[in-house]
Design a protein around this motif. Sequence first.
Motif, PDB file in Angstrom:
ATOM      1  N   GLY A  80       0.804  -1.218   0.000  1.00 26.37           N
ATOM      2  CA  GLY A  80       0.000   0.000   0.000  1.00 26.37           C
ATOM      3  C   GLY A  80       0.832   1.261   0.000  1.00 26.37           C
ATOM      4  N   ALA A  81       2.061   1.164   0.521  1.00 29.60           N
ATOM      5  CA  ALA A  81       2.974   2.315   0.541  1.00 29.60           C
ATOM      6  C   ALA A  81       3.933   2.289  -0.633  1.00 29.60           C
ATOM      7  CB  ALA A  81       3.749   2.322   1.852  1.00 29.60           C
ATOM      8  N   GLY A  82       3.730   1.357  -1.552  1.00 29.64           N
ATOM      9  CA  GLY A  82       4.643   1.256  -2.679  1.00 29.64           C
ATOM     10  C   GLY A  82       6.062   0.932  -2.254  1.00 29.64           C
ATOM     11  N   GLY A  83       6.190   0.213  -1.148  1.00 33.56           N
ATOM     12  CA  GLY A  83       7.506  -0.157  -0.640  1.00 33.56           C
ATOM     13  C   GLY A  83       8.169   0.895   0.218  1.00 33.56           C
ATOM     14  N   ALA A  84       7.546   2.069   0.346  1.00 36.56           N
ATOM     15  CA  ALA A  84       8.140   3.169   1.116  1.00 36.56           C
ATOM     16  C   ALA A  84       7.832   3.004   2.599  1.00 36.56           C
ATOM     17  CB  ALA A  84       7.622   4.507   0.603  1.00 36.56           C
ATOM     18  N   VAL A  85       8.383   1.973   3.200  1.00 37.91           N
ATOM     19  CA  VAL A  85       8.226   1.687   4.620  1.00 37.91           C
ATOM     20  C   VAL A  85       9.615   1.480   5.212  1.00 37.91           C
ATOM     21  CG1 VAL A  85       5.937   0.650   4.367  1.00 37.91           C
ATOM     22  CG2 VAL A  85       7.966  -0.791   4.186  1.00 37.91           C
ATOM     23  N   ASP A  86       9.675   1.373   6.518  1.00 34.36           N
ATOM     24  CA  ASP A  86      10.934   1.066   7.185  1.00 34.36           C
ATOM     25  C   ASP A  86      11.494  -0.233   6.591  1.00 34.36           C
ATOM     26  OD1 ASP A  86      12.968   0.268   8.952  1.00 34.36           O
ATOM     27  OD2 ASP A  86      11.927   1.081  10.705  1.00 34.36           O
ATOM     28  N   GLY A  87      12.717  -0.165   6.081  1.00 28.25           N
ATOM     29  CA  GLY A  87      13.313  -1.320   5.432  1.00 28.25           C
ATOM     30  C   GLY A  87      13.425  -2.528   6.330  1.00 28.25           C
ATOM     31  N   ARG A  88      13.456  -2.307   7.642  1.00 29.41           N
ATOM     32  CA  ARG A  88      13.549  -3.432   8.564  1.00 29.41           C
ATOM     33  C   ARG A  88      12.302  -4.307   8.515  1.00 29.41           C
ATOM     34  NH1 ARG A  88      15.077  -0.066  13.867  1.00 29.41           N
ATOM     35  NH2 ARG A  88      13.468   1.239  12.877  1.00 29.41           N
ATOM     36  N   LEU A  89      11.155  -3.720   8.165  1.00 30.91           N
ATOM     37  CA  LEU A  89       9.927  -4.508   8.062  1.00 30.91           C
ATOM     38  C   LEU A  89      10.038  -5.514   6.921  1.00 30.91           C
ATOM     39  CD1 LEU A  89       6.987  -5.044   8.924  1.00 30.91           C
ATOM     40  CD2 LEU A  89       6.283  -3.244   7.320  1.00 30.91           C
ATOM     41  N   VAL A  90      10.481  -5.061   5.762  1.00 31.14           N
ATOM     42  CA  VAL A  90      10.657  -5.956   4.617  1.00 31.14           C
ATOM     43  C   VAL A  90      11.701  -7.016   4.943  1.00 31.14           C
ATOM     44  CG1 VAL A  90      11.329  -6.090   2.201  1.00 31.14           C
ATOM     45  CG2 VAL A  90       9.991  -4.134   3.010  1.00 31.14           C
ATOM     46  N   VAL A 120      -3.934 -23.311   6.194  1.00 26.16           N
ATOM     47  CA  VAL A 120      -4.551 -22.003   6.437  1.00 26.16           C
ATOM     48  C   VAL A 120      -3.493 -20.915   6.334  1.00 26.16           C
ATOM     49  CG1 VAL A 120      -5.948 -20.648   8.022  1.00 26.16           C
ATOM     50  CG2 VAL A 120      -6.158 -23.146   8.004  1.00 26.16           C
ATOM     51  N   GLU A 121      -2.367 -21.159   6.998  1.00 31.99           N
ATOM     52  CA  GLU A 121      -1.335 -20.128   7.078  1.00 31.99           C
ATOM     53  C   GLU A 121      -0.630 -19.945   5.743  1.00 31.99           C
ATOM     54  OE1 GLU A 121      -2.174 -18.802   9.657  1.00 31.99           O
ATOM     55  OE2 GLU A 121      -3.123 -20.575  10.476  1.00 31.99           O
ATOM     56  N   ALA A 122      -0.493 -21.046   4.971  1.00 30.94           N
ATOM     57  CA  ALA A 122       0.149 -20.940   3.665  1.00 30.94           C
ATOM     58  C   ALA A 122      -0.603 -19.969   2.761  1.00 30.94           C
ATOM     59  CB  ALA A 122       0.234 -22.315   3.011  1.00 30.94           C
ATOM     60  N   ALA A 123      -1.920 -19.960   2.859  1.00 26.48           N
ATOM     61  CA  ALA A 123      -2.700 -19.061   2.008  1.00 26.48           C
ATOM     62  C   ALA A 123      -2.378 -17.605   2.303  1.00 26.48           C
ATOM     63  CB  ALA A 123      -4.188 -19.325   2.199  1.00 26.48           C
ATOM     64  N   SER A 124      -2.211 -17.261   3.590  1.00 20.50           N
ATOM     65  CA  SER A 124      -1.845 -15.883   3.928  1.00 20.50           C
ATOM     66  C   SER A 124      -0.466 -15.540   3.375  1.00 20.50           C
ATOM     67  CB  SER A 124      -1.865 -15.691   5.450  1.00 20.50           C
ATOM     68  OG  SER A 124      -3.189 -15.751   5.945  1.00 20.50           O
ATOM     69  N   ILE A 125       0.459 -16.501   3.448  1.00 21.79           N
ATOM     70  CA  ILE A 125       1.802 -16.251   2.928  1.00 21.79           C
ATOM     71  C   ILE A 125       1.753 -16.081   1.414  1.00 21.79           C
ATOM     72  CG2 ILE A 125       4.115 -17.236   2.683  1.00 21.79           C
ATOM     73  CD1 ILE A 125       3.643 -18.634   5.392  1.00 21.79           C
ATOM     74  N   ALA A 126       0.956 -16.903   0.736  1.00 18.08           N
ATOM     75  CA  ALA A 126       0.834 -16.784  -0.720  1.00 18.08           C
ATOM     76  C   ALA A 126       0.298 -15.416  -1.121  1.00 18.08           C
ATOM     77  CB  ALA A 126      -0.076 -17.887  -1.253  1.00 18.08           C
ATOM     78  N   ILE A 127      -0.729 -14.963  -0.421  1.00 18.51           N
ATOM     79  CA  ILE A 127      -1.295 -13.641  -0.732  1.00 18.51           C
ATOM     80  C   ILE A 127      -0.262 -12.558  -0.464  1.00 18.51           C
ATOM     81  CG2 ILE A 127      -3.064 -11.971  -0.057  1.00 18.51           C
ATOM     82  CD1 ILE A 127      -4.794 -14.529   0.666  1.00 18.51           C
ATOM     83  N   GLY A 128       0.420 -12.675   0.683  1.00 20.42           N
ATOM     84  CA  GLY A 128       1.431 -11.676   1.019  1.00 20.42           C
ATOM     85  C   GLY A 128       2.556 -11.631   0.003  1.00 20.42           C
ATOM     86  N   LEU A 129       3.020 -12.791  -0.468  1.00 24.16           N
ATOM     87  CA  LEU A 129       4.101 -12.820  -1.455  1.00 24.16           C
ATOM     88  C   LEU A 129       3.642 -12.232  -2.783  1.00 24.16           C
ATOM     89  CD1 LEU A 129       5.719 -16.300  -0.747  1.00 24.16           C
ATOM     90  CD2 LEU A 129       6.734 -14.036  -0.338  1.00 24.16           C
ATOM     91  N   HIS A 130       2.395 -12.494  -3.157  1.00 18.84           N
ATOM     92  CA  HIS A 130       1.900 -11.912  -4.401  1.00 18.84           C
ATOM     93  C   HIS A 130       1.839 -10.390  -4.312  1.00 18.84           C
ATOM     94  CE1 HIS A 130      -0.432 -11.229  -8.007  1.00 18.84           C
ATOM     95  NE2 HIS A 130      -1.275 -10.512  -7.287  1.00 18.84           N
ATOM     96  N   GLU A 131       1.299  -9.872  -3.218  1.00 16.11           N
ATOM     97  CA  GLU A 131       1.124  -8.426  -3.103  1.00 16.11           C
ATOM     98  C   GLU A 131       2.453  -7.693  -2.949  1.00 16.11           C
ATOM     99  OE1 GLU A 131      -1.580  -7.040  -3.798  1.00 16.11           O
ATOM    100  OE2 GLU A 131      -3.039  -8.679  -3.614  1.00 16.11           O
ATOM    101  N   THR A 132       3.468  -8.359  -2.394  1.00 18.74           N
ATOM    102  CA  THR A 132       4.777  -7.706  -2.166  1.00 18.74           C
ATOM    103  C   THR A 132       5.829  -8.196  -3.149  1.00 18.74           C
ATOM    104  OG1 THR A 132       5.430  -9.404  -0.550  1.00 18.74           O
ATOM    105  CG2 THR A 132       4.314  -7.435   0.297  1.00 18.74           C
ATOM    106  N   ARG A 133       5.415  -8.713  -4.261  1.00 21.50           N
ATOM    107  CA  ARG A 133       6.361  -9.368  -5.182  1.00 21.50           C
ATOM    108  C   ARG A 133       7.580  -8.505  -5.525  1.00 21.50           C
ATOM    109  NH1 ARG A 133       4.598 -13.476  -9.935  1.00 21.50           N
ATOM    110  NH2 ARG A 133       6.675 -13.961 -10.734  1.00 21.50           N
ATOM    111  N   PRO A 134       7.435  -7.219  -5.837  1.00 15.83           N
ATOM    112  CA  PRO A 134       8.632  -6.437  -6.204  1.00 15.83           C
ATOM    113  C   PRO A 134       9.623  -6.253  -5.053  1.00 15.83           C
ATOM    114  CG  PRO A 134       6.604  -5.342  -6.918  1.00 15.83           C
ATOM    115  CD  PRO A 134       6.202  -6.425  -5.978  1.00 15.83           C
ATOM    116  N   TRP A 135       9.133  -6.340  -3.819  1.00 14.63           N
ATOM    117  CA  TRP A 135       9.985  -6.016  -2.680  1.00 14.63           C
ATOM    118  C   TRP A 135      10.503  -7.248  -1.939  1.00 14.63           C
ATOM    119  CZ3 TRP A 135       5.058  -3.936  -3.435  1.00 14.63           C
ATOM    120  CH2 TRP A 135       5.062  -2.680  -4.053  1.00 14.63           C
ATOM    121  N   ILE A 136       9.868  -8.392  -2.134  1.00 16.30           N
ATOM    122  CA  ILE A 136      10.319  -9.606  -1.435  1.00 16.30           C
ATOM    123  C   ILE A 136      10.628 -10.727  -2.424  1.00 16.30           C
ATOM    124  CG2 ILE A 136       9.701 -11.398   0.229  1.00 16.30           C
ATOM    125  CD1 ILE A 136       8.243  -9.322   1.856  1.00 16.30           C
ATOM    126  N   TRP A 137       9.629 -11.267  -3.098  1.00 18.65           N
ATOM    127  CA  TRP A 137       9.853 -12.428  -3.958  1.00 18.65           C
ATOM    128  C   TRP A 137      10.912 -12.166  -5.024  1.00 18.65           C
ATOM    129  CZ3 TRP A 137       8.865 -17.461  -3.915  1.00 18.65           C
ATOM    130  CH2 TRP A 137       9.043 -18.181  -5.103  1.00 18.65           C
TER     131      TRP A 137
END
Length: 643
Positions: A80-90, A120-137
Amino acid sequence: MPAPYLRLPPTDRVRSSRTGWTRAHWEALADHLLDSVVPFATPGFAQYRLPGRNSWSGVVSDGLEGYARTFLLAAFRIAGAGGAVDGRLVERYARGLAAGVDPGSGEAWPALTDCSQQMVEAASIAIGLHETRPWIWDRLDDTVRQRVVDWFSGFVGARTWDNNWRLFQVVSEQFLASVGAPFSRRDIDGGLDRIEDWYLGDGWYTDGDGRNFDYYGGWALHLYPLLWARIAGAEDGGRAREYRARLARFLTDYPRFFGGDGAPVHQGRSLAYRFAATAPVWMGALADCSPLSPGLTRRLASGAVRHFVERGAPDERGLLTLGWHRTFLPATQAYSGPASPYWASKGFLGLLLPADHPVWTAHEAPLPVEESDLRTALPVPGWLLHGTRHDGIVRLVNHGSDHNPPAGPGQDDPHYAKFGYSTATAPESAPHAWERTVDGHLALLAPDGTASRRVRIHPLHCEGATAASRHDAQLPGCEAVPVETASVLHGPWEVRVHRVGGGAPHAAVREGGHAVAGARPPQVETGPGWALARTADGLTSAVVALHGWDEEAAVAREVAANAFGSHSATPYLTRAAREAGGAVPDGETDAEPGGSVHVTLVVLSQDTVDPAALRQAIGCEVEGDRVRIVFPGAAPVEVPRRS
């Protein structure tokens, strides 16, 4: 360690005249929640082992849950911040991912096996990885990516529970497809095809076979198909169009579940997810299918999250606990661990909308209950909603959701079996109170005090201001007794008409109203044919005998039994057991041989309640099986038998 107190920006009473909250408040709360779990992370950040009661899945699974559900929140914040967050979070979540899928890290996540909590938990991780793809995956090295794929591959061809869990497999395997990894198209299509069996119309899904209506319809069965569509993109095969149409229909009525103070109706399981109940509202905006105005979307969501923030969630440590406002374990389920409440992260889905989106810039619009008194019939779940503008309370009358499979003996649950729920009350759910089951219930009583249960609910009617259902009341050593109940709404009042059949003609009968609770014992009053309980802040629950009850009424008190406070009380009416062969008392009419009719006025209000005056003002005529209710200044209402 971060400061334990939540620091919020100044309120904006111009743009957000009702809540004062802006996007900056949501971001501040998200940061606070994410910072507050750091002290409980394992060294490699693969698990967050939060304090509290463990689930039945064990401490390692609970630690994975802590990672996955807070990662979902982190993903919405980062993207939501376009990656402009504290780098320690990423960095924290990227490191945690690497350690979680590394078998030699000492923090490795359990493998995905059939029907395991890890799904159950894998689904949350999958969604999170998709939404943060440029900054994590996209920044992971190939070894970590392959390990992630290997872990998720446990889904392929695996078996899940046959309910909303089917969608965890769908989104996770679609993530595999999106990164070019092996997946099963049959698993994805099979899961999406299966939910078609559970869509019953008017925007309502049941969660699996049976009559399982609760917030899972919004935070799971509407949410995941459209999250899947975000991952699938143009490959969605046109399914997303139908999912958007269904969500739009669901959202037409959904704001009516929220009280003027922002609270959702307290009904169903997994209530510790709290403001996850706002997820379908945000998804409606995100998928561009919402019938709600942008100002109503934000007012509903901000009002709900503010409701909990101001009442102890998060707590003084910055943690979301197992409970409603504060920790209250009797309202939880055995599958819930200390990190389970972080499915509240779904309530932050709106952060994926850009800051200049109308839901963040429009002026807040009032909730339905803030504009006028409301009354809504929902025939699919078998519910009536009625709210009152002057006190902001929304009440749910339940004639259709029992959370039981379609066949077999079934069981009752305090969050499904009651006739009444609301935004201001909770059922008495601690074991000692649930055994008596006084509140929101019509019980036949055995001589030793054993109460019959409302296990399987058979809906009969739901339209306009009335709804009806039947259940079979069972006492030890007796045949099942059919009980048909009809509810009739008039303003803030509900009149319940119970037709109790033969089978246990000599049993006592009891009916309780809403349980009210607070930090101090509620004040109680009783009179001829009525009883009430009132909290220190004026919330009043009352029951008034209109027909078929003894004149003596009473109030049941409980301690540590209610999610809304340590002290609770429920007003109730009784009819004493008859002697075998005894005559029918004056004023009482048999519904059928050996049966009886009982009519009760049920009141829940923040206003002054005068039960004696109500008893005089509301007419009730019973002749055989015929029941007629006369409200002041209104036409008589006939209440026919439906079964």
